[in-house]
Design a protein around this motif. Structure first.
Motif, PDB file in Angstrom:
ATOM      1  N   PHE A 137       0.843  -1.187   0.000  1.00 51.40           N
ATOM      2  CA  PHE A 137       0.000   0.000   0.000  1.00 51.40           C
ATOM      3  C   PHE A 137       0.885   1.246   0.000  1.00 51.40           C
ATOM      4  O   PHE A 137       1.958   1.261   0.607  1.00 51.40           O
ATOM      5  N   GLY A 138       0.417   2.304  -0.674  1.00 48.84           N
ATOM      6  CA  GLY A 138       1.091   3.598  -0.638  1.00 48.84           C
ATOM      7  C   GLY A 138       0.144   4.649  -0.104  1.00 48.84           C
ATOM      8  O   GLY A 138      -1.086   4.507  -0.213  1.00 48.84           O
ATOM      9  N   ILE A 139       0.709   5.712   0.457  1.00 48.51           N
ATOM     10  CA  ILE A 139      -0.109   6.780   1.044  1.00 48.51           C
ATOM     11  C   ILE A 139       0.142   8.081   0.301  1.00 48.51           C
ATOM     12  O   ILE A 139       1.288   8.480   0.050  1.00 48.51           O
ATOM     13  N   SER A 140      -0.947   8.760  -0.022  1.00 51.39           N
ATOM     14  CA  SER A 140      -0.923  10.065  -0.674  1.00 51.39           C
ATOM     15  C   SER A 140      -2.023  10.891  -0.025  1.00 51.39           C
ATOM     16  O   SER A 140      -3.049  10.346   0.393  1.00 51.39           O
ATOM     17  N   ILE A 141      -1.820  12.198   0.087  1.00 52.21           N
ATOM     18  CA  ILE A 141      -2.830  13.052   0.724  1.00 52.21           C
ATOM     19  C   ILE A 141      -3.246  14.168  -0.223  1.00 52.21           C
ATOM     20  O   ILE A 141      -2.423  14.971  -0.671  1.00 52.21           O
ATOM     21  N   CYS A 142      -4.511  14.219  -0.559  1.00 57.04           N
ATOM     22  CA  CYS A 142      -5.185  15.310  -1.245  1.00 57.04           C
ATOM     23  C   CYS A 142      -4.381  15.891  -2.411  1.00 57.04           C
ATOM     24  O   CYS A 142      -4.269  15.284  -3.454  1.00 57.04           O
ATOM     25  N   TYR A 143      -3.800  17.077  -2.237  1.00 57.74           N
ATOM     26  CA  TYR A 143      -3.164  17.816  -3.328  1.00 57.74           C
ATOM     27  C   TYR A 143      -1.973  17.080  -3.929  1.00 57.74           C
ATOM     28  O   TYR A 143      -1.578  17.334  -5.071  1.00 57.74           O
ATOM     29  N   ASP A 144      -1.387  16.130  -3.172  1.00 59.26           N
ATOM     30  CA  ASP A 144      -0.294  15.326  -3.723  1.00 59.26           C
ATOM     31  C   ASP A 144      -0.663  14.749  -5.083  1.00 59.26           C
ATOM     32  O   ASP A 144       0.170  14.671  -5.989  1.00 59.26           O
ATOM     33  N   MET A 145      -1.918  14.317  -5.205  1.00 58.94           N
ATOM     34  CA  MET A 145      -2.348  13.604  -6.399  1.00 58.94           C
ATOM     35  C   MET A 145      -2.278  14.460  -7.659  1.00 58.94           C
ATOM     36  O   MET A 145      -2.214  13.940  -8.781  1.00 58.94           O
ATOM     37  N   TRP A 146      -2.302  15.787  -7.495  1.00 57.67           N
ATOM     38  CA  TRP A 146      -2.239  16.685  -8.658  1.00 57.67           C
ATOM     39  C   TRP A 146      -0.866  16.647  -9.323  1.00 57.67           C
ATOM     40  O   TRP A 146      -0.667  17.256 -10.389  1.00 57.67           O
ATOM     41  N   PHE A 147       0.080  15.965  -8.724  1.00 58.56           N
ATOM     42  CA  PHE A 147       1.439  15.849  -9.258  1.00 58.56           C
ATOM     43  C   PHE A 147       1.656  14.380  -9.616  1.00 58.56           C
ATOM     44  O   PHE A 147       1.904  13.548  -8.728  1.00 58.56           O
ATOM     45  N   PRO A 148       1.544  14.012 -10.897  1.00 54.93           N
ATOM     46  CA  PRO A 148       1.559  12.600 -11.292  1.00 54.93           C
ATOM     47  C   PRO A 148       2.782  11.837 -10.803  1.00 54.93           C
ATOM     48  O   PRO A 148       2.719  10.626 -10.577  1.00 54.93           O
ATOM     49  N   GLU A 149       3.881  12.549 -10.627  1.00 60.39           N
ATOM     50  CA  GLU A 149       5.103  11.893 -10.182  1.00 60.39           C
ATOM     51  C   GLU A 149       4.940  11.241  -8.805  1.00 60.39           C
ATOM     52  O   GLU A 149       5.636  10.268  -8.493  1.00 60.39           O
ATOM     53  N   THR A 150       4.036  11.773  -7.973  1.00 60.78           N
ATOM     54  CA  THR A 150       3.899  11.228  -6.618  1.00 60.78           C
ATOM     55  C   THR A 150       3.312   9.823  -6.640  1.00 60.78           C
ATOM     56  O   THR A 150       3.819   8.921  -5.965  1.00 60.78           O
ATOM     57  N   ILE A 151       2.251   9.612  -7.404  1.00 59.70           N
ATOM     58  CA  ILE A 151       1.657   8.282  -7.482  1.00 59.70           C
ATOM     59  C   ILE A 151       2.603   7.329  -8.192  1.00 59.70           C
ATOM     60  O   ILE A 151       2.763   6.167  -7.795  1.00 59.70           O
ATOM     61  N   ARG A 152       3.272   7.795  -9.231  1.00 63.00           N
ATOM     62  CA  ARG A 152       4.235   6.952  -9.938  1.00 63.00           C
ATOM     63  C   ARG A 152       5.361   6.524  -8.996  1.00 63.00           C
ATOM     64  O   ARG A 152       5.817   5.372  -9.044  1.00 63.00           O
ATOM     65  N   ALA A 153       5.823   7.426  -8.129  1.00 60.84           N
ATOM     66  CA  ALA A 153       6.893   7.080  -7.190  1.00 60.84           C
ATOM     67  C   ALA A 153       6.450   5.979  -6.232  1.00 60.84           C
ATOM     68  O   ALA A 153       7.224   5.066  -5.916  1.00 60.84           O
ATOM     69  N   LEU A 154       5.201   6.057  -5.765  1.00 60.22           N
ATOM     70  CA  LEU A 154       4.694   5.033  -4.853  1.00 60.22           C
ATOM     71  C   LEU A 154       4.596   3.679  -5.549  1.00 60.22           C
ATOM     72  O   LEU A 154       4.960   2.645  -4.980  1.00 60.22           O
ATOM     73  N   CYS A 155       4.128   3.685  -6.786  1.00 64.16           N
ATOM     74  CA  CYS A 155       4.020   2.429  -7.529  1.00 64.16           C
ATOM     75  C   CYS A 155       5.409   1.898  -7.892  1.00 64.16           C
ATOM     76  O   CYS A 155       5.623   0.678  -7.930  1.00 64.16           O
ATOM     77  N   TYR A 156       6.344   2.785  -8.147  1.00 64.97           N
ATOM     78  CA  TYR A 156       7.737   2.398  -8.389  1.00 64.97           C
ATOM     79  C   TYR A 156       8.288   1.636  -7.185  1.00 64.97           C
ATOM     80  O   TYR A 156       9.106   0.723  -7.327  1.00 64.97           O
ATOM     81  N   CYS A 180      -8.121  10.904 -10.244  1.00 64.65           N
ATOM     82  CA  CYS A 180      -8.104   9.582  -9.606  1.00 64.65           C
ATOM     83  C   CYS A 180      -8.163   8.479 -10.647  1.00 64.65           C
ATOM     84  O   CYS A 180      -7.397   7.506 -10.603  1.00 64.65           O
ATOM     85  N   ARG A 181      -9.063   8.619 -11.595  1.00 62.86           N
ATOM     86  CA  ARG A 181      -9.207   7.583 -12.625  1.00 62.86           C
ATOM     87  C   ARG A 181      -7.948   7.500 -13.485  1.00 62.86           C
ATOM     88  O   ARG A 181      -7.474   6.405 -13.803  1.00 62.86           O
ATOM     89  N   ALA A 182      -7.415   8.655 -13.858  1.00 67.91           N
ATOM     90  CA  ALA A 182      -6.204   8.660 -14.676  1.00 67.91           C
ATOM     91  C   ALA A 182      -5.018   8.074 -13.919  1.00 67.91           C
ATOM     92  O   ALA A 182      -4.214   7.314 -14.485  1.00 67.91           O
ATOM     93  N   SER A 183      -4.895   8.406 -12.629  1.00 65.72           N
ATOM     94  CA  SER A 183      -3.788   7.884 -11.818  1.00 65.72           C
ATOM     95  C   SER A 183      -3.862   6.370 -11.713  1.00 65.72           C
ATOM     96  O   SER A 183      -2.843   5.675 -11.811  1.00 65.72           O
ATOM     97  N   ALA A 184      -5.077   5.848 -11.502  1.00 71.19           N
ATOM     98  CA  ALA A 184      -5.249   4.399 -11.399  1.00 71.19           C
ATOM     99  C   ALA A 184      -4.898   3.713 -12.715  1.00 71.19           C
ATOM    100  O   ALA A 184      -4.182   2.701 -12.738  1.00 71.19           O
ATOM    101  N   ALA A 185      -5.370   4.268 -13.830  1.00 71.67           N
ATOM    102  CA  ALA A 185      -5.141   3.637 -15.130  1.00 71.67           C
ATOM    103  C   ALA A 185      -3.680   3.689 -15.548  1.00 71.67           C
ATOM    104  O   ALA A 185      -3.129   2.704 -16.055  1.00 71.67           O
ATOM    105  N   THR A 186      -3.030   4.824 -15.360  1.00 69.17           N
ATOM    106  CA  THR A 186      -1.653   4.969 -15.825  1.00 69.17           C
ATOM    107  C   THR A 186      -0.661   4.239 -14.934  1.00 69.17           C
ATOM    108  O   THR A 186       0.450   3.914 -15.369  1.00 69.17           O
ATOM    109  N   ASN A 187      -1.065   3.974 -13.679  1.00 70.55           N
ATOM    110  CA  ASN A 187      -0.180   3.258 -12.760  1.00 70.55           C
ATOM    111  C   ASN A 187      -0.677   1.856 -12.431  1.00 70.55           C
ATOM    112  O   ASN A 187      -0.073   1.164 -11.620  1.00 70.55           O
ATOM    113  N   GLN A 188      -1.801   1.461 -13.021  1.00 73.77           N
ATOM    114  CA  GLN A 188      -2.362   0.124 -12.834  1.00 73.77           C
ATOM    115  C   GLN A 188      -2.433  -0.240 -11.347  1.00 73.77           C
ATOM    116  O   GLN A 188      -1.873  -1.234 -10.884  1.00 73.77           O
TER     117      GLN A 188
END
Length: 290
Positions: A137-156, A180-188
Motif C-alpha cells: 500500500f502507498g499513502i498520498s494526501i489530497c493535493y499530492d495527487m495533482w502531481f503525477p510523479e507522486t503516485i508513480r513514485a509510490l508504484c515504483y 483519480c481515474r487517470a492515476s489508477a489507469a496509468t499506474n495500474q
C-alpha cells in the motif's frame, strides 16, 4: 490472501472541533456490521479539521486514541491525517495503525495546498507499507495527487493500492475524480480516495480499480464505502494489461529516453515565467483609482 476488505468513511464532521467521538462511533458500527472488515480509511484532517492550532507531537493523545480504536476492533486504521508538530514546524501527517494498535508508518504530505494551506511544511519521503500475505500500500494526501510523479513514485516502490485521504470543498472536486481515474489507469493500481462531507467537504469519494474503472463513487452525504481489493486482479492487470490491453508500467520501466523535466533546472524552463506562488489578488479597482 488475495482479497482485502476496506471501508472508506465519508463522514459529516465539524471543522475546528474534536470529531473523534463521531469517528469512533462509525468505526465501531462498521466493524460490528461487517465482521470481515480489514481496514478503515478516514478523510484528510477528519479529527479536528483544517486547524493547525490542534497540531500535536507524535506519538500524541489523538494518535493514541486511534491506536486504541484499531486494537479494540482488530483492524488496520488509516487516520486520514492530523497536523503534527515537530519543533517549530507543522506537517499534515497520516498515520497507519495495525490491529495490534501499533503505528506502522507515518506519511507527511509532500504537497500542502499552497498558497492556501499556509504555514504547513512539506514532507520529503514517499511512504509505502506491506501487509504480510496481502500486498503493498502507498499513502498520498489530497493535493499530492495533482502531481503525477507522486503516485508513480509510490508504484515504483511497489504500491498496488494508493490510500488517498482528501479534504476538498471546492469546485475542482470533479477534476479530482478524473485525476483519480487517470492515476489508477496509468499506474495500474487501486485508488482509494476518501473525502469528507457535511460542513468540512463536498463528499464524492471515489474508489477506482487498476484499469481506471469506477468501483464506486459516493454522493455528497455521509456514507460507508465498503469494497474488496483483489490483489490477484491488480497483479494480472500489471502483467497482461487491463482487458489484455495497455501495459504502461512495463513501458515506463523499459523507456528509451530521459524526461527533460527531471534533469534540467526548472528555473530555466518556461515555468519560470509563471511568477511567484501566491494567492491571487483582487482584480476590482478601488473607486479612488478610477
Amino acid at each position: 490472501m488475495s482479497t482485502f476488505m476496506i471501508a472508506g468513511l465519508q463522514l459529516n464532521l465539524v471543522n475546528n472541533e474534536d470529531n473523534f467521538y463521531r469517528i469512533h462511533q462509525q468505526v465501531v458500527s462498521a466493524k460490528k456490521r461487517f465482521a470481515q472488515l480489514d481496514m478503515v480509511v478516514l478523510s484528510e484532517l477528519a479529527t479536528f479539521g483544517a486547524a493547525p492550532r490542534f497540531a500535536q507531537t507524535m506519538p500524541g493523545d489523538a494518535e493514541q486514541r486511534y491506536c486504541q480504536l484499531a486494537l479494540e476492533n482488530n483492524i488496520y486504521l488509516v487516520t486520514g491525517s492530523l497536523y503534527q508538530r515537530i519543533d517549530d514546524k507543522v506537517y499534515n501527517t497520516c498515520s497507519v495503525i495495525d490491529p495490534n494498535g501499533e503505528v506502522i508508518c507515518r506519511y507527511q504530505k509532500i504537497y500542502p495546498f499552497l498558497p492556501y494551506e499556509s504555514g504547513i511544511s512539506s514532507g520529503n519521503e514517499f511512504t509505502t507499507f506491506n501487509i504480510p500475505g496481502v500486498g503493498c500500500f502507498g499513502i498520498s494526501i489530497c493535493y499530492d495527487m495533482w502531481f503525477p510523479e507522486t503516485i508513480r513514485a509510490l508504484c515504483y516502490q511497489g504500491a498496488e493500492v494508493i490510500l488517498h485521504p482528501t479534504l476538498t470543498n471546492t469546485i475542482d472536486r470533479d477534476v479530482e475524480l478524473s485525476i483519480c481515474r487517470a492515476s489508477a489507469a496509468t499506474n495500474q493500481c487501486y485508488m482509494v480516495d476518501v473525502n469528507g462531507a457535511g460542513e468540512m467537504a463536498v463528499g464524492k469519494s471515489i474508489i477506482v480499480g487498476p484499469g481506471g474503472e469506477v468501483i464506486h463513487q459516493a454522493e455528497t452525504n455521509q456514507e460507508l464505502i465498503l469494497f474488496e481489493v483483489d490483489f490477484d486482479y491488480v497483479r494480472r492487470v500489471r502483467e497482461q494489461g487491463w482487458q489484455g490491453l495497455g501495459q504502461p508500467l512495463k513501458s515506463f520501466r523499459d523507456k528509451q529516453i530521459e524526461f527533460p523535466q527531471y534533469h534540467e533546472k526548472l528555473s530555466a524552463s518556461a515555468l519560470s515565467k509563471l511568477g511567484p506562488l501566491q494567492k491571487p489578488g483582487s482584480r476590482i479597482l478601488d473607486s479612488s483609482e478610477n
